[in-house]
Design a protein around this motif. Sequence first.
Motif, mmCIF file in Angstrom:
data_model
loop_
_atom_site.group_PDB
_atom_site.id
_atom_site.type_symbol
_atom_site.label_atom_id
_atom_site.label_comp_id
_atom_site.label_asym_id
_atom_site.label_seq_id
_atom_site.Cartn_x
_atom_site.Cartn_y
_atom_site.Cartn_z
ATOM 1 N N TYR A 13 64.003 -14.223 2.399
ATOM 2 C CA TYR A 13 64.170 -12.679 3.022
ATOM 3 C C TYR A 13 64.365 -13.519 4.542
ATOM 4 O O TYR A 13 62.937 -13.896 5.136
ATOM 5 C CB TYR A 13 64.145 -11.677 3.194
ATOM 6 N N LEU A 22 69.079 -12.167 3.063
ATOM 7 C CA LEU A 22 68.691 -13.748 2.351
ATOM 8 C C LEU A 22 69.295 -14.980 2.468
ATOM 9 O O LEU A 22 71.063 -14.669 3.002
ATOM 10 C CB LEU A 22 69.635 -12.597 0.529
ATOM 11 N N LEU A 85 67.177 -6.097 -0.314
ATOM 12 C CA LEU A 85 67.284 -5.915 0.816
ATOM 13 C C LEU A 85 68.064 -4.754 1.818
ATOM 14 O O LEU A 85 67.350 -4.679 2.855
ATOM 15 C CB LEU A 85 68.700 -6.940 0.894
ATOM 16 N N ILE A 93 60.470 -5.578 7.040
ATOM 17 C CA ILE A 93 60.232 -6.649 6.541
ATOM 18 C C ILE A 93 58.806 -6.982 6.531
ATOM 19 O O ILE A 93 58.078 -7.115 7.703
ATOM 20 C CB ILE A 93 61.493 -7.763 6.907
ATOM 21 N N SER A 97 57.640 -13.653 2.194
ATOM 22 C CA SER A 97 58.943 -13.558 2.773
ATOM 23 C C SER A 97 60.079 -13.974 2.113
ATOM 24 O O SER A 97 61.411 -13.846 1.217
ATOM 25 C CB SER A 97 60.205 -13.850 4.285
#
Length: 331
Positions: A13, A22, A85, A93, A97
């Motif tokens: 991410y 993505l 996502l 976030i 990641s």
Amino acid sequence: MAVTSAQLYFNRYVIHNEQVELQLDQSSLVEGDNALFLAEQLHQSFVKKGQKQYCAFAQDSAIVEQIQQEVEPETLANNIGTRILSELDLETIPAESILVIAFYHYLATDYMLAAMLGVKESVQLSEAINPQRSQYLDIANIQLALQADLSELQINPDSNKALAYIKGRVGRKVGDFMAEAFQIEEKFDSKQATQKLVETVETFIEQAGSDPEKTKAVRDISVDVMKSASQSGEFIQVKDLSEEIEDKTGLTGFYDLAAQDEEFNEECPVYLSASKSLQKFFGQGGGMSLSFNRDLLGDKIKFDPVSETLTFHKIPPNLLDALKKAMKNDS
């Protein structure tokens, strides 16, 4: 190696134009020996985490529907990445990641494990002993992960223990984004269940009498069983614990005592930190934080219930050194 087959799908991410995206349109597949090694590392790291909760897929979960339909692993991995996502934004976030979705066979069981991993930097040496900067996945510090026992789900779709997640850091479960993406519902509060089992152990000790050796033995047996279950990712079988206590101490009735609870379950998940009261006394408040092993009470530590004071006849060397330095500086 206990993992005999594995497929791992990786994606990342990233933040682009103030949006979370993505990095890859399709997850990157890893197979072969590297997949076996990584799956083994991920599984062991997940299992060894003592703070796990157990849950089940909600009835309308798109993920469990795809699992039941035996959707191809690559399609399922991409769908999971997309669903996570949809729950992420710039505020949620995590630092971890790198998304990895692992499908693997461990011993006699098929698993799926979804994890968000961080990346750390290090230095490695080439064959010519030239140091080179490198990056590696921080698998040992896995924090955001969810594991599905696919074999258990095939046998019992309503299982309360087929789905487990790492509870994670303070104030953070599996991450709201992952819970929403997988559409999961908590079934077992493993911390509460462990605390209740600990209370049963203490009640049993109280009813069994005041033999200090047997009291210590019951606590040690209980702790060993909990640690073993936590390290293997298994649930404690209360009857087995009761039989082990009886075999090693001669004390009977633990199972009957535990079964008196209205919410009694034959098996108990383990939230390891909730069992520490069997080994230690601890408490904090008023600027103090104290913790010491139970077997020190009455030996190196005396408690006066009338004056409500503790007297330490031996203190840790590093604390002693710090106290001496403080006294010297104040004089």
